[in-house]
Motif scaffolding. Structure first.
Motif, PDB file in Angstrom:
ATOM      1  N   VAL A  52     -58.631   0.668  -5.389  1.00 55.07           N
ATOM      2  CA  VAL A  52     -57.901  -0.606  -5.579  1.00 55.07           C
ATOM      3  C   VAL A  52     -56.182  -0.964  -4.949  1.00 55.07           C
ATOM      4  CG1 VAL A  52     -57.566  -2.762  -7.117  1.00 55.07           C
ATOM      5  CG2 VAL A  52     -59.553  -1.252  -7.162  1.00 55.07           C
ATOM      6  N   THR A  53     -55.998  -2.046  -4.441  1.00 52.85           N
ATOM      7  CA  THR A  53     -54.536  -1.925  -4.294  1.00 52.85           C
ATOM      8  C   THR A  53     -53.695  -1.650  -5.085  1.00 52.85           C
ATOM      9  OG1 THR A  53     -52.925  -3.123  -2.900  1.00 52.85           O
ATOM     10  CG2 THR A  53     -54.284  -4.423  -4.234  1.00 52.85           C
ATOM     11  N   THR A  54     -52.437  -0.878  -4.883  1.00 54.01           N
ATOM     12  CA  THR A  54     -51.387  -1.119  -5.953  1.00 54.01           C
ATOM     13  C   THR A  54     -50.061  -1.489  -5.423  1.00 54.01           C
ATOM     14  OG1 THR A  54     -50.650   1.317  -5.189  1.00 54.01           O
ATOM     15  CG2 THR A  54     -52.321   1.055  -7.150  1.00 54.01           C
ATOM     16  N   LYS A  55     -50.319  -2.330  -4.239  1.00 53.48           N
ATOM     17  CA  LYS A  55     -49.000  -2.974  -3.653  1.00 53.48           C
ATOM     18  C   LYS A  55     -48.449  -3.564  -4.565  1.00 53.48           C
ATOM     19  CE  LYS A  55     -47.111  -4.190   0.502  1.00 53.48           C
ATOM     20  NZ  LYS A  55     -46.244  -2.904   1.120  1.00 53.48           N
ATOM     21  N   LEU A  56     -46.895  -3.615  -4.510  1.00 59.29           N
ATOM     22  CA  LEU A  56     -46.066  -4.349  -5.370  1.00 59.29           C
ATOM     23  C   LEU A  56     -46.019  -3.839  -6.705  1.00 59.29           C
ATOM     24  CD1 LEU A  56     -46.094  -7.890  -4.412  1.00 59.29           C
ATOM     25  CD2 LEU A  56     -44.862  -6.243  -3.391  1.00 59.29           C
ATOM     26  N   LEU A  57     -47.076  -2.942  -7.186  1.00 62.68           N
ATOM     27  CA  LEU A  57     -47.068  -2.486  -8.587  1.00 62.68           C
ATOM     28  C   LEU A  57     -46.178  -1.102  -8.551  1.00 62.68           C
ATOM     29  CD1 LEU A  57     -50.760  -2.654  -9.484  1.00 62.68           C
ATOM     30  CD2 LEU A  57     -48.995  -4.237 -10.228  1.00 62.68           C
ATOM     31  N   ILE A  58     -46.234  -0.243  -7.352  1.00 64.96           N
ATOM     32  CA  ILE A  58     -45.388   0.948  -7.440  1.00 64.96           C
ATOM     33  C   ILE A  58     -44.584   0.719  -6.078  1.00 64.96           C
ATOM     34  CG2 ILE A  58     -46.666   2.381  -8.765  1.00 64.96           C
ATOM     35  CD1 ILE A  58     -48.041   3.461  -6.532  1.00 64.96           C
ATOM     36  N   PRO A  59     -43.346   1.443  -5.819  1.00 65.11           N
ATOM     37  CA  PRO A  59     -42.703   1.325  -4.498  1.00 65.11           C
ATOM     38  C   PRO A  59     -43.372   1.891  -3.236  1.00 65.11           C
ATOM     39  CG  PRO A  59     -41.403   1.825  -6.336  1.00 65.11           C
ATOM     40  CD  PRO A  59     -42.726   2.003  -6.996  1.00 65.11           C
ATOM     41  N   ASP A  60     -43.407   1.391  -2.500  1.00 59.77           N
ATOM     42  CA  ASP A  60     -43.847   1.670  -1.078  1.00 59.77           C
ATOM     43  C   ASP A  60     -43.856   3.331  -0.752  1.00 59.77           C
ATOM     44  OD1 ASP A  60     -45.120  -0.788  -0.517  1.00 59.77           O
ATOM     45  OD2 ASP A  60     -43.653  -1.276   0.864  1.00 59.77           O
ATOM     46  N   LYS A  61     -42.652   3.602  -1.008  1.00 62.97           N
ATOM     47  CA  LYS A  61     -42.371   4.985  -0.895  1.00 62.97           C
ATOM     48  C   LYS A  61     -43.045   6.258  -1.731  1.00 62.97           C
ATOM     49  CE  LYS A  61     -37.664   3.572  -0.711  1.00 62.97           C
ATOM     50  NZ  LYS A  61     -36.506   3.593  -1.327  1.00 62.97           N
ATOM     51  N   VAL A  62     -43.509   5.535  -2.867  1.00 63.88           N
ATOM     52  CA  VAL A  62     -44.289   6.195  -3.816  1.00 63.88           C
ATOM     53  C   VAL A  62     -45.651   6.450  -3.358  1.00 63.88           C
ATOM     54  CG1 VAL A  62     -44.937   6.546  -6.213  1.00 63.88           C
ATOM     55  CG2 VAL A  62     -42.604   5.755  -5.793  1.00 63.88           C
ATOM     56  N   ILE A  63     -46.031   5.303  -2.990  1.00 64.14           N
ATOM     57  CA  ILE A  63     -47.419   4.972  -2.450  1.00 64.14           C
ATOM     58  C   ILE A  63     -47.765   5.924  -1.173  1.00 64.14           C
ATOM     59  CG2 ILE A  63     -49.202   3.587  -1.085  1.00 64.14           C
ATOM     60  CD1 ILE A  63     -47.924   1.182  -2.735  1.00 64.14           C
ATOM     61  N   ASP A  64     -46.754   6.038  -0.284  1.00 59.20           N
ATOM     62  CA  ASP A  64     -47.048   6.903   0.746  1.00 59.20           C
ATOM     63  C   ASP A  64     -46.949   8.481   0.349  1.00 59.20           C
ATOM     64  OD1 ASP A  64     -46.493   4.850   2.252  1.00 59.20           O
ATOM     65  OD2 ASP A  64     -44.502   4.991   2.844  1.00 59.20           O
ATOM     66  N   PHE A  65     -46.008   8.645  -0.654  1.00 55.38           N
ATOM     67  CA  PHE A  65     -46.002   9.938  -1.200  1.00 55.38           C
ATOM     68  C   PHE A  65     -47.168  10.623  -1.647  1.00 55.38           C
ATOM     69  CE2 PHE A  65     -45.414  13.074  -4.641  1.00 55.38           C
ATOM     70  CZ  PHE A  65     -44.952  14.215  -3.942  1.00 55.38           C
ATOM     71  N   ILE A  66     -47.931   9.564  -2.603  1.00 52.92           N
ATOM     72  CA  ILE A  66     -49.365   9.775  -3.153  1.00 52.92           C
ATOM     73  C   ILE A  66     -50.149   9.981  -2.148  1.00 52.92           C
ATOM     74  CG2 ILE A  66     -51.228   8.696  -4.697  1.00 52.92           C
ATOM     75  CD1 ILE A  66     -48.845   7.113  -6.125  1.00 52.92           C
ATOM     76  N   GLN A  67     -50.283   9.261  -1.285  1.00 49.08           N
ATOM     77  CA  GLN A  67     -51.327   9.421  -0.043  1.00 49.08           C
ATOM     78  C   GLN A  67     -51.036  10.670   0.720  1.00 49.08           C
ATOM     79  OE1 GLN A  67     -50.590   5.732   1.874  1.00 49.08           O
ATOM     80  NE2 GLN A  67     -52.213   4.677   0.885  1.00 49.08           N
ATOM     81  N   LYS A  68     -49.963  11.199   0.873  1.00 50.66           N
ATOM     82  CA  LYS A  68     -49.553  12.408   1.556  1.00 50.66           C
ATOM     83  C   LYS A  68     -49.926  13.408   0.846  1.00 50.66           C
ATOM     84  CE  LYS A  68     -45.565  14.931   2.664  1.00 50.66           C
ATOM     85  NZ  LYS A  68     -44.761  15.187   1.583  1.00 50.66           N
ATOM     86  N   GLU A  69     -49.719  13.699  -0.509  1.00 50.21           N
ATOM     87  CA  GLU A  69     -50.023  14.583  -1.377  1.00 50.21           C
ATOM     88  C   GLU A  69     -51.661  14.573  -1.854  1.00 50.21           C
ATOM     89  OE1 GLU A  69     -47.801  17.163  -2.648  1.00 50.21           O
ATOM     90  OE2 GLU A  69     -46.658  16.465  -1.071  1.00 50.21           O
ATOM     91  N   LYS A  70     -52.033  13.225  -1.587  1.00 49.28           N
ATOM     92  CA  LYS A  70     -53.592  13.387  -2.098  1.00 49.28           C
ATOM     93  C   LYS A  70     -53.646  13.343  -3.440  1.00 49.28           C
ATOM     94  CE  LYS A  70     -55.809  15.317   2.379  1.00 49.28           C
ATOM     95  NZ  LYS A  70     -55.179  14.416   3.218  1.00 49.28           N
TER      96      LYS A  70
END
Length: 190
Positions: free
Chosen positions: A168-186
């Motif tokens: 489920v989307t977390t857009k605007l709930l956490i900063p985009d840079k953090v979302i990118d890191f979470i996806q990169k690190e799985k």
């Protein structure tokens, strides 16, 4: 000259917009010089999430606050390791920075839990607690606490983790840079 420093401790697993709002509101309301986000090593009241390392939580905090004036990271508890008791941390901070005044920022849920904190009677003599309301909590305590009214948003790291695990989307709930890191690190995958 004395510095006024806010300390916002937590697991930050992951850090979210609610953490940023709290830090910014307290920073400005109390005219602090800075607010430091302090990821803990092993909090006494929570189980460590073995899927997300302390280093990953630290990196997410660094990414979340990047570019925001007067917000920084305090790594004293991560460096010390082990169970994080606030009294030990405050004593270390005061020893390291004797000229600074420290303001320990806690949510309403933690205000209610204060009587259970390790060596709380000593702790309230050494640091000023700042309570911020959270949904469904009250800022009432027998201990001396400054209360700062902040815009409330009903968001928690648990909510964010659940959304991430369920796609489920977390857009605007956490900063985009953090979302990118979470996806990169799985992180937070089922």
């Amino acid at each position: 000259m004395s510095k006024k420093i806010g300390i916002l401790g937590g697991t930050f697993n992951p850090p979210h917009i609610g953490h940023l709002i709290i830090a910014n509101e307290v920073l400005n309301a109390l005219r602090l010089d800075e607010v430091r986000f302090m990821p803990n090593a092993t909090p006494p009241h929570k189980q460590e999430d073995e899927q997300v390392t302390a280093a990953q939580r630290l990196k997410m905090v660094q990414l979340a606050i990047r570019g925001i004036p007067n917000l920084s990271v305090e790594t004293i508890e991560l460096e010390r390791g082990g169970t994080s008791y606030t009294i030990d941390t405050v004593e270390m901070l005061k020893q390291r920075e004797p000229e600074s005044e420290f303001y320990f920022i806690i949510g309403g849920d933690q205000v209610e839990y204060l009587p259970n904190w390790h060596r709380i009677d000593e702790l309230v003599q050494k640091v000023q607690f700042v309570g911020v309301p959270r949904p469904n909590t009250k800022i009432e305590s027998a201990y001396p606490i400054s209360t700062i009214a902040i815009p409330q948003i009903d968001i928690s790291s648990t909510l964010v983790r659940n959304r991430l695990m369920n796609g489920v989307t977390t857009k605007l709930l956490i900063p985009d840079k953090v979302i990118d890191f979470i996806q990169k690190e799985k992180l937070y995958e089922i």
